[in-house]
Design a protein around this motif. Structure first.
Motif, PDB file in Angstrom:
ATOM      1  N   SER A 103       5.378  18.898  -5.411  1.00  0.00           N
ATOM      2  CA  SER A 103       4.346  18.929  -4.355  1.00  0.00           C
ATOM      3  C   SER A 103       3.012  19.484  -4.827  1.00  0.00           C
ATOM      4  CB  SER A 103       4.837  19.741  -3.148  1.00  0.00           C
ATOM      5  OG  SER A 103       5.992  19.150  -2.597  1.00  0.00           O
ATOM      6  N   ARG A 104       2.803  19.545  -6.124  1.00  0.00           N
ATOM      7  CA  ARG A 104       1.542  20.057  -6.654  1.00  0.00           C
ATOM      8  C   ARG A 104       1.161  19.246  -7.876  1.00  0.00           C
ATOM      9  NH1 ARG A 104      -2.680  22.857  -4.705  1.00  0.00           N
ATOM     10  NH2 ARG A 104      -3.873  23.781  -6.394  1.00  0.00           N
ATOM     11  N   TYR A 105      -0.035  18.632  -7.867  1.00  0.00           N
ATOM     12  CA  TYR A 105      -0.459  17.791  -8.980  1.00  0.00           C
ATOM     13  C   TYR A 105      -0.859  18.669 -10.160  1.00  0.00           C
ATOM     14  CZ  TYR A 105      -2.327  13.671 -11.296  1.00  0.00           C
ATOM     15  OH  TYR A 105      -2.543  12.651 -12.185  1.00  0.00           O
ATOM     16  N   ASN A 106      -0.256  18.413 -11.303  1.00  0.00           N
ATOM     17  CA  ASN A 106      -0.528  19.173 -12.525  1.00  0.00           C
ATOM     18  C   ASN A 106      -1.560  18.406 -13.347  1.00  0.00           C
ATOM     19  OD1 ASN A 106      -0.545  20.581 -14.915  1.00  0.00           O
ATOM     20  ND2 ASN A 106       1.671  20.682 -15.136  1.00  0.00           N
ATOM     21  N   VAL A 107      -2.779  18.952 -13.438  1.00  0.00           N
ATOM     22  CA  VAL A 107      -3.861  18.244 -14.116  1.00  0.00           C
ATOM     23  C   VAL A 107      -3.637  18.156 -15.617  1.00  0.00           C
ATOM     24  CG1 VAL A 107      -5.585  18.809 -12.370  1.00  0.00           C
ATOM     25  CG2 VAL A 107      -5.199  20.386 -14.269  1.00  0.00           C
ATOM     26  N   ASN A 108      -2.696  18.929 -16.138  1.00  0.00           N
ATOM     27  CA  ASN A 108      -2.412  18.880 -17.569  1.00  0.00           C
ATOM     28  C   ASN A 108      -1.428  17.773 -17.933  1.00  0.00           C
ATOM     29  OD1 ASN A 108      -4.019  21.166 -18.216  1.00  0.00           O
ATOM     30  ND2 ASN A 108      -2.418  22.478 -17.406  1.00  0.00           N
ATOM     31  N   ARG A 109      -0.920  17.062 -16.933  1.00  0.00           N
ATOM     32  CA  ARG A 109       0.024  15.984 -17.168  1.00  0.00           C
ATOM     33  C   ARG A 109      -0.575  14.662 -16.705  1.00  0.00           C
ATOM     34  NH1 ARG A 109       5.987  18.397 -15.461  1.00  0.00           N
ATOM     35  NH2 ARG A 109       5.994  20.142 -16.936  1.00  0.00           N
ATOM     36  N   THR A 110       0.026  13.564 -17.146  1.00  0.00           N
ATOM     37  CA  THR A 110      -0.461  12.248 -16.772  1.00  0.00           C
ATOM     38  C   THR A 110      -0.006  11.913 -15.361  1.00  0.00           C
ATOM     39  OG1 THR A 110       1.500  11.120 -17.627  1.00  0.00           O
ATOM     40  CG2 THR A 110      -0.305  11.525 -19.180  1.00  0.00           C
TER      41      THR A 110
ATOM     42  N   LEU B 137       0.869  -1.177   0.000  1.00  0.00           N
ATOM     43  CA  LEU B 137       0.000   0.000   0.000  1.00  0.00           C
ATOM     44  C   LEU B 137       0.902   1.222   0.000  1.00  0.00           C
ATOM     45  CD1 LEU B 137      -2.852   1.252   0.261  1.00  0.00           C
ATOM     46  CD2 LEU B 137      -2.553   1.153   2.737  1.00  0.00           C
ATOM     47  N   ALA B 138       0.859   2.016  -1.048  1.00  0.00           N
ATOM     48  CA  ALA B 138       1.797   3.129  -1.207  1.00  0.00           C
ATOM     49  C   ALA B 138       1.063   4.447  -1.357  1.00  0.00           C
ATOM     50  CB  ALA B 138       2.691   2.892  -2.429  1.00  0.00           C
ATOM     51  N   ALA B 139       1.691   5.500  -0.864  1.00  0.00           N
ATOM     52  CA  ALA B 139       1.187   6.863  -1.044  1.00  0.00           C
ATOM     53  C   ALA B 139       2.320   7.704  -1.608  1.00  0.00           C
ATOM     54  CB  ALA B 139       0.698   7.447   0.286  1.00  0.00           C
ATOM     55  N   ALA B 140       2.018   8.527  -2.595  1.00  0.00           N
ATOM     56  CA  ALA B 140       3.057   9.309  -3.267  1.00  0.00           C
ATOM     57  C   ALA B 140       2.626  10.752  -3.420  1.00  0.00           C
ATOM     58  CB  ALA B 140       3.366   8.714  -4.643  1.00  0.00           C
ATOM     59  N   ASN B 141       3.552  11.653  -3.173  1.00  0.00           N
ATOM     60  CA  ASN B 141       3.322  13.071  -3.452  1.00  0.00           C
ATOM     61  C   ASN B 141       3.752  13.373  -4.879  1.00  0.00           C
ATOM     62  OD1 ASN B 141       2.279  14.006  -0.997  1.00  0.00           O
ATOM     63  ND2 ASN B 141       4.322  14.111  -0.097  1.00  0.00           N
TER      64      ASN B 141
ATOM     65  N   ASN C   5       3.335  13.039 -13.242  1.00  0.00           N
ATOM     66  CA  ASN C   5       3.199  13.722 -11.956  1.00  0.00           C
ATOM     67  C   ASN C   5       3.907  12.996 -10.829  1.00  0.00           C
ATOM     68  OD1 ASN C   5       1.346  16.235 -11.707  1.00  0.00           O
ATOM     69  ND2 ASN C   5       0.314  14.973 -13.230  1.00  0.00           N
ATOM     70  N   ILE C   6       3.789  11.681 -10.815  1.00  0.00           N
ATOM     71  CA  ILE C   6       4.348  10.905  -9.710  1.00  0.00           C
ATOM     72  C   ILE C   6       5.830  10.643  -9.911  1.00  0.00           C
ATOM     73  CG2 ILE C   6       4.160   8.725  -8.436  1.00  0.00           C
ATOM     74  CD1 ILE C   6       1.203   8.671  -9.202  1.00  0.00           C
ATOM     75  N   GLY C   7       6.258  10.523 -11.169  1.00  0.00           N
ATOM     76  CA  GLY C   7       7.677  10.343 -11.435  1.00  0.00           C
ATOM     77  C   GLY C   7       8.150   8.910 -11.359  1.00  0.00           C
ATOM     78  N   LEU C   8       7.218   7.966 -11.370  1.00  0.00           N
ATOM     79  CA  LEU C   8       7.578   6.548 -11.416  1.00  0.00           C
ATOM     80  C   LEU C   8       7.207   5.990 -12.781  1.00  0.00           C
ATOM     81  CD1 LEU C   8       6.412   5.201  -7.922  1.00  0.00           C
ATOM     82  CD2 LEU C   8       8.733   5.697  -8.676  1.00  0.00           C
ATOM     83  N   PRO C   9       7.969   5.042 -13.298  1.00  0.00           N
ATOM     84  CA  PRO C   9       7.667   4.492 -14.628  1.00  0.00           C
ATOM     85  C   PRO C   9       6.344   3.743 -14.638  1.00  0.00           C
ATOM     86  CG  PRO C   9       9.391   3.210 -13.550  1.00  0.00           C
ATOM     87  CD  PRO C   9       9.176   4.414 -12.695  1.00  0.00           C
ATOM     88  N   ALA C  10       5.689   3.747 -15.800  1.00  0.00           N
ATOM     89  CA  ALA C  10       4.406   3.055 -15.930  1.00  0.00           C
ATOM     90  C   ALA C  10       4.545   1.566 -15.655  1.00  0.00           C
ATOM     91  CB  ALA C  10       3.835   3.283 -17.335  1.00  0.00           C
ATOM     92  N   ALA C  11       5.711   0.990 -15.970  1.00  0.00           N
ATOM     93  CA  ALA C  11       5.926  -0.431 -15.719  1.00  0.00           C
ATOM     94  C   ALA C  11       5.793  -0.768 -14.244  1.00  0.00           C
ATOM     95  CB  ALA C  11       7.315  -0.843 -16.219  1.00  0.00           C
ATOM     96  N   LEU C  12       6.104   0.200 -13.377  1.00  0.00           N
ATOM     97  CA  LEU C  12       5.976  -0.011 -11.938  1.00  0.00           C
ATOM     98  C   LEU C  12       4.588   0.354 -11.437  1.00  0.00           C
ATOM     99  CD1 LEU C  12       7.338  -0.798  -9.298  1.00  0.00           C
ATOM    100  CD2 LEU C  12       8.209   1.526  -9.109  1.00  0.00           C
ATOM    101  N   LEU C  13       4.046   1.476 -11.911  1.00  0.00           N
ATOM    102  CA  LEU C  13       2.734   1.917 -11.443  1.00  0.00           C
ATOM    103  C   LEU C  13       1.627   0.948 -11.840  1.00  0.00           C
ATOM    104  CD1 LEU C  13       2.739   5.792 -11.984  1.00  0.00           C
ATOM    105  CD2 LEU C  13       2.628   4.549  -9.837  1.00  0.00           C
ATOM    106  N   THR C  14       1.744   0.336 -13.025  1.00  0.00           N
ATOM    107  CA  THR C  14       0.694  -0.577 -13.473  1.00  0.00           C
ATOM    108  C   THR C  14       0.683  -1.874 -12.687  1.00  0.00           C
ATOM    109  OG1 THR C  14       2.197  -1.362 -15.209  1.00  0.00           O
ATOM    110  CG2 THR C  14       0.589   0.328 -15.815  1.00  0.00           C
TER     111      THR C  14
ATOM    112  N   ALA D 101       0.468  25.873 -11.985  1.00  0.00           N
ATOM    113  CA  ALA D 101       0.084  24.465 -11.856  1.00  0.00           C
ATOM    114  C   ALA D 101       0.402  23.676 -13.106  1.00  0.00           C
ATOM    115  CB  ALA D 101      -1.415  24.357 -11.538  1.00  0.00           C
ATOM    116  N   SER D 102       0.369  24.332 -14.255  1.00  0.00           N
ATOM    117  CA  SER D 102       0.673  23.654 -15.508  1.00  0.00           C
ATOM    118  C   SER D 102       2.145  23.803 -15.894  1.00  0.00           C
ATOM    119  CB  SER D 102      -0.212  24.199 -16.631  1.00  0.00           C
ATOM    120  OG  SER D 102       0.013  25.587 -16.817  1.00  0.00           O
ATOM    121  N   SER D 103       2.965  24.296 -14.933  1.00  0.00           N
ATOM    122  CA  SER D 103       4.417  24.430 -15.125  1.00  0.00           C
ATOM    123  C   SER D 103       4.782  25.393 -16.248  1.00  0.00           C
ATOM    124  CB  SER D 103       5.054  23.054 -15.389  1.00  0.00           C
ATOM    125  OG  SER D 103       4.841  22.185 -14.313  1.00  0.00           O
ATOM    126  N   GLU D 104       3.926  26.379 -16.492  1.00  0.00           N
ATOM    127  CA  GLU D 104       4.217  27.402 -17.488  1.00  0.00           C
ATOM    128  C   GLU D 104       4.738  28.686 -16.848  1.00  0.00           C
ATOM    129  OE1 GLU D 104       1.358  27.933 -20.713  1.00  0.00           O
ATOM    130  OE2 GLU D 104       0.229  26.240 -19.910  1.00  0.00           O
TER     131      GLU D 104
END
Length: 284
Positions: free
Chosen positions: A44-51, A36-40, A55-64, A267-270
Motif C-alpha cells: 500500500s505504499r509506492y517505493n520510488v526506489n523500485r520499478t 481501464l485499471a487501477a492498482a494499489n 511496485n504493482i506486482g504484475l509482470p511486464a508482459a501484462l503491464l506493457t 518506503a525503500s523497504s529497508e
C-alpha cells in the motif's frame, strides 16, 4: 491479483478472447472491450526506489499491454494539494455537487456518467483510418525513438522502452482522438497528441522514480548510515529500536528530522515501524 485472475486478463488482452467454464463445459467468447485499471502498490505504499513492475506486482508482459500507465503518488509536504483534497472530500460528504474542477487556476468541466455513455455510444460507430502522411509520421517516430534508446541504453526493468506495442498504442490513441471529433481520418494533430500521451506515460513511470530516489538517497545517505551504525547498540534481541532512544542518541549529530529519515527507509523497504504502536522500528 490472484493468479487465476491474472491468467484470465492476460488471455483477454493477448488473444481478445475469454474462456468461461461452467458445469463441465468450456466456452470461448470474443472479448471486444476497453480496459481501464487501477492498482494499489504492494504494501500500500509506492517505493520510488523500485520499478513500476516491482511496485504493482504484475509482470511486464501484462503491464506493457496497456496503452498508457500513469502514477498518481501521494506526496507529502504539498500544502496546496492536501488542502484541495481535504475540501473536495468534505464537500462530497456535505452533499454538494460540482459543475467544474479547478486545477492550476484553470476550471475544467465535469462530465456525468450519462454524458460519458452518450459520447462513447456516439463515437463507437465512427471508423477512423490512417492517412499515408500519418502512417509516415508514426513510422518516423518509432524508428527515431528506437535509435535514440539504442544510443542512450535500455533499462529493461522499466516500462519505458519502445516496442511494436507502442505503435499500436499510438494508433489506438490517435484513432480515439479522431473519433472524438467524429472524423473518419486521423490527422497529424491527433498523432502528435497521442505521442504526447505515450511520452508523458513513460516519464511518469521512470523519471519520477529516478529523480526522486537519486535526490533523496544522495542527500541523506550519510544520515542513513549513521542510523544503521547507532542501531547496533540500541536494538533489543528481536532487533527493535525504540524511537526515543534513537532520537536521544543522534540529536547532536543528525540535523534532519529523524522520523522522516526512518519513513524514507521504510518506503525503500529497508526498515519497518511497529504495526501496533509507532514508537519503535527495526531494520530489515
Amino acid at each position: 491479483m490472484d493468479e487465476k485472475d491474472r491468467t484470465a486478463i492476460h488471455e483477454v488482452m493477448e488473444q481478445q478472447t475469454v474462456s468461461v467454464s461452467k458445469a463441465g463445459l468450456i466456452a470461448t467468447l470474443n472479448a471486444r472491450t476497453r480496459i481501464l485499471a487501477a492498482a494499489n502498490p504492494i504494501n500500500s505504499r509506492y517505493n520510488v526506489n523500485r520499478t513500476a513492475v516491482q511496485n504493482i506486482g504484475l509482470p511486464a508482459a501484462l503491464l506493457t499491454r496497456f496503452d498508457v500507465v500513469f502514477l498518481v503518488l501521494d506526496t507529502f509536504g504539498d500544502k496546496t494539494a492536501d488542502l484541495a483534497m481535504a475540501k473536495h472530500i468534505l464537500n462530497l460528504h456535505k452533499g454538494e455537487t460540482f459543475s467544474h474542477v479547478g486545477i492550476n487556476d484553470i476550471n475544467y468541466p465535469i462530465f456525468s456518467t450519462n454524458d460519458f455513455r452518450k459520447i462513447i455510444r456516439a463515437t463507437s460507430s465512427v471508423k477512423a483510418y490512417l492517412s499515408p502522411e500519418v502512417v509516415e509520421q508514426i513510422i518516423n517516430y518509432y524508428v527515431e525513438s528506437r535509435i535514440e534508446e539504442y544510443k542512450r541504453g535500455l533499462d529493461l526493468e522499466e516500462l519505458t522502452y519502445i516496442t511494436p506495442r507502442t505503435l499500436l498504442s499510438i494508433i489506438r490513441l490517435s484513432q480515439g482522438l479522431a473519433k472524438l471529433r467524429f472524423s473518419s481520418i486521423v490527422e497529424t494533430d491527433d498523432v502528435n497528441e497521442a505521442i504526447k500521451l505515450v511520452v508523458a506515460s513513460k516519464e511518469s513511470v521512470s523519471k519520477r522514480r529516478k529523480a526522486t530516489a537519486k535526490t533523496e538517497n544522495n542527500k541523506n545517505l550519510r544520515y542513513y548510515q549513521m542510523l544503521k551504525d547507532y542501531s547496533k547498540n540500541l536494538c533489543n534481541e528481536q532487533g527493535w529500536i525504540l524511537f526515543d532512544d534513537m532520537l536521544n542518541a543522534t540529536q547532536d549529530v543528525i540535523n534532519e528530522d529523524i522520523e522522516l529519515l526512518i519513513d524514507a527507509l521504510v518506503a525503500s523497504s529497508e526498515a519497518m515501524w511497529d504495526s501496533i504502536e509507532r514508537n519503535k522500528f527495526r531494520f530489515i
